[in-house]
Design a protein around this motif. Sequence first.
Motif, PDB file in Angstrom:
ATOM      1  N   GLU A 176       0.825  -1.216   0.000  1.00 47.61           N
ATOM      2  CA  GLU A 176       0.000   0.000   0.000  1.00 47.61           C
ATOM      3  C   GLU A 176       0.856   1.261   0.000  1.00 47.61           C
ATOM      4  N   GLU A 177       1.914   1.243   0.821  1.00 44.48           N
ATOM      5  CA  GLU A 177       2.822   2.400   0.871  1.00 44.48           C
ATOM      6  C   GLU A 177       3.480   2.598  -0.501  1.00 44.48           C
ATOM      7  N   ALA A 178       3.879   1.486  -1.113  1.00 47.23           N
ATOM      8  CA  ALA A 178       4.543   1.556  -2.419  1.00 47.23           C
ATOM      9  C   ALA A 178       3.594   2.118  -3.476  1.00 47.23           C
ATOM     10  N   GLU A 179       2.332   1.716  -3.419  1.00 47.66           N
ATOM     11  CA  GLU A 179       1.337   2.229  -4.376  1.00 47.66           C
ATOM     12  C   GLU A 179       1.162   3.741  -4.203  1.00 47.66           C
ATOM     13  N   GLU A 180       1.087   4.175  -2.942  1.00 41.40           N
ATOM     14  CA  GLU A 180       0.937   5.617  -2.668  1.00 41.40           C
ATOM     15  C   GLU A 180       2.152   6.402  -3.165  1.00 41.40           C
ATOM     16  N   VAL A 181       3.344   5.868  -2.880  1.00 41.22           N
ATOM     17  CA  VAL A 181       4.573   6.545  -3.302  1.00 41.22           C
ATOM     18  C   VAL A 181       4.672   6.579  -4.828  1.00 41.22           C
ATOM     19  N   ALA A 182       4.266   5.498  -5.488  1.00 41.15           N
ATOM     20  CA  ALA A 182       4.286   5.469  -6.955  1.00 41.15           C
ATOM     21  C   ALA A 182       3.376   6.567  -7.513  1.00 41.15           C
ATOM     22  N   GLN A 183       2.189   6.705  -6.918  1.00 43.37           N
ATOM     23  CA  GLN A 183       1.266   7.775  -7.350  1.00 43.37           C
ATOM     24  C   GLN A 183       1.891   9.149  -7.116  1.00 43.37           C
ATOM     25  N   ASP A 184       2.464   9.343  -5.922  1.00 45.96           N
ATOM     26  CA  ASP A 184       3.122  10.618  -5.602  1.00 45.96           C
ATOM     27  C   ASP A 184       4.242  10.928  -6.588  1.00 45.96           C
ATOM     28  N   THR A 185       4.982   9.879  -6.958  1.00 46.36           N
ATOM     29  CA  THR A 185       6.100  10.032  -7.895  1.00 46.36           C
ATOM     30  C   THR A 185       5.618  10.595  -9.227  1.00 46.36           C
ATOM     31  N   PHE A 186       4.526  10.036  -9.751  1.00 49.06           N
ATOM     32  CA  PHE A 186       4.024  10.498 -11.050  1.00 49.06           C
ATOM     33  C   PHE A 186       3.419  11.900 -10.964  1.00 49.06           C
ATOM     34  N   VAL A 187       2.813  12.216  -9.826  1.00 47.13           N
ATOM     35  CA  VAL A 187       2.287  13.578  -9.633  1.00 47.13           C
ATOM     36  C   VAL A 187       3.459  14.570  -9.645  1.00 47.13           C
ATOM     37  N   LYS A 188       4.518  14.227  -8.894  1.00 43.99           N
ATOM     38  CA  LYS A 188       5.702  15.098  -8.846  1.00 43.99           C
ATOM     39  C   LYS A 188       6.346  15.220 -10.229  1.00 43.99           C
ATOM     40  N   ALA A 189       6.427  14.095 -10.932  1.00 42.95           N
ATOM     41  CA  ALA A 189       7.048  14.099 -12.269  1.00 42.95           C
ATOM     42  C   ALA A 189       6.245  14.984 -13.222  1.00 42.95           C
ATOM     43  N   TYR A 190       4.929  14.893 -13.144  1.00 42.13           N
ATOM     44  CA  TYR A 190       4.066  15.692 -14.023  1.00 42.13           C
ATOM     45  C   TYR A 190       4.259  17.185 -13.748  1.00 42.13           C
ATOM     46  N   LYS A 191       4.280  17.519 -12.435  1.00 40.30           N
ATOM     47  CA  LYS A 191       4.406  18.928 -12.042  1.00 40.30           C
ATOM     48  C   LYS A 191       5.769  19.513 -12.402  1.00 40.30           C
ATOM     49  N   SER A 192       6.801  18.653 -12.429  1.00 41.73           N
ATOM     50  CA  SER A 192       8.144  19.190 -12.668  1.00 41.73           C
ATOM     51  C   SER A 192       8.737  18.735 -14.007  1.00 41.73           C
ATOM     52  N   ILE A 193       7.891  18.274 -14.914  1.00 40.22           N
ATOM     53  CA  ILE A 193       8.399  17.730 -16.187  1.00 40.22           C
ATOM     54  C   ILE A 193       9.177  18.777 -16.998  1.00 40.22           C
ATOM     55  N   ALA A 194       8.849  20.048 -16.790  1.00 39.49           N
ATOM     56  CA  ALA A 194       9.580  21.111 -17.500  1.00 39.49           C
ATOM     57  C   ALA A 194      11.050  21.157 -17.064  1.00 39.49           C
ATOM     58  N   LYS A 195      11.344  20.583 -15.873  1.00 41.48           N
ATOM     59  CA  LYS A 195      12.727  20.584 -15.374  1.00 41.48           C
ATOM     60  C   LYS A 195      13.562  19.464 -15.997  1.00 41.48           C
ATOM     61  N   PHE A 196      12.892  18.527 -16.682  1.00 34.61           N
ATOM     62  CA  PHE A 196      13.647  17.441 -17.315  1.00 34.61           C
ATOM     63  C   PHE A 196      14.401  18.003 -18.515  1.00 34.61           C
ATOM     64  N   LYS A 197      15.727  17.967 -18.449  1.00 37.67           N
ATOM     65  CA  LYS A 197      16.561  18.598 -19.475  1.00 37.67           C
ATOM     66  C   LYS A 197      17.075  17.607 -20.520  1.00 37.67           C
ATOM     67  N   GLY A 198      16.858  16.332 -20.281  1.00 34.41           N
ATOM     68  CA  GLY A 198      17.349  15.342 -21.236  1.00 34.41           C
ATOM     69  C   GLY A 198      18.820  15.012 -21.059  1.00 34.41           C
ATOM     70  N   ASP A 199      19.436  15.455 -19.944  1.00 30.74           N
ATOM     71  CA  ASP A 199      20.854  15.137 -19.684  1.00 30.74           C
ATOM     72  C   ASP A 199      21.034  13.644 -19.398  1.00 30.74           C
ATOM     73  N   SER A 200      20.001  13.056 -18.788  1.00 23.64           N
ATOM     74  CA  SER A 200      20.020  11.618 -18.504  1.00 23.64           C
ATOM     75  C   SER A 200      18.792  11.005 -19.165  1.00 23.64           C
ATOM     76  N   LYS A 201      18.687   9.673 -19.080  1.00 23.11           N
ATOM     77  CA  LYS A 201      17.494   9.020 -19.632  1.00 23.11           C
ATOM     78  C   LYS A 201      16.286   9.422 -18.780  1.00 23.11           C
ATOM     79  N   PHE A 202      15.114   9.459 -19.408  1.00 24.19           N
ATOM     80  CA  PHE A 202      13.900   9.800 -18.673  1.00 24.19           C
ATOM     81  C   PHE A 202      13.658   8.776 -17.558  1.00 24.19           C
ATOM     82  N   SER A 203      13.982   7.506 -17.831  1.00 25.05           N
ATOM     83  CA  SER A 203      13.794   6.460 -16.812  1.00 25.05           C
ATOM     84  C   SER A 203      14.654   6.752 -15.580  1.00 25.05           C
TER      85      SER A 203
END
Length: 197
Positions: A44-71
């Motif tokens: 359950e904790e892992a599911e919540e953290v996974a959801q939080d991760t994608f929310v954070k990624a969506y909100k900060s996707i503009a910060k992804f510069k492509g210096d590393s792989k998206f993964s």
Amino acid sequence: MEHQNDLFYIEKVLAGDAQSFGILVQRYQNMVFALSLKMLKHREEAEEVAQDTFVKAYKSIAKFKGDSKFSTWMYRIAYNTCLDRIKGNVKFNNNVEINDVTSNELEAVEHIFEGIERKERSEIIQGCMNQLPDEERVIVHLFYFEEQSLKEIEEITQLTASNIKVKLHRARKKLFSIFKNSVEHEIYSHYEQRAKG
């Protein structure tokens, strides 16, 4: 259409197409959940953290510069989100004593694992891995199971390559101690004899 590379969908998200983020979620949800479960050991904790991760990624996707792989970028967000959850919850803290382990004993473990059926080996490894401290467990998981390079693990964890190597070495020693202590002595002896014979 889903065969496009990550950058294609990232650019669409940045252009206002929020639905394209769903394709990135589909691509990486298993990876993010596996890492979260490895760190937290509670579904359950892992599911919540996974959801939080994608929310954070969506909100900060503009910060992804492509210096590393998206993964790698996603792994870093998941890793840090898990660390935040761990810091706030003492039930995740593990401490395993390291007994002195010789290189011959480490080799013996590898031979023993070879003699165990794949399914049984997987269960034993999983049980032993779960007893490692969080950071070491995740580094072992990334290096051996996700086959991430030292450089990628550096980017995810923000640790130096030498620090990661030390932690990997220490984790292998701990895994050996856990293996010897947690697997029934008869099973250990049985496989040790088979490995020698």
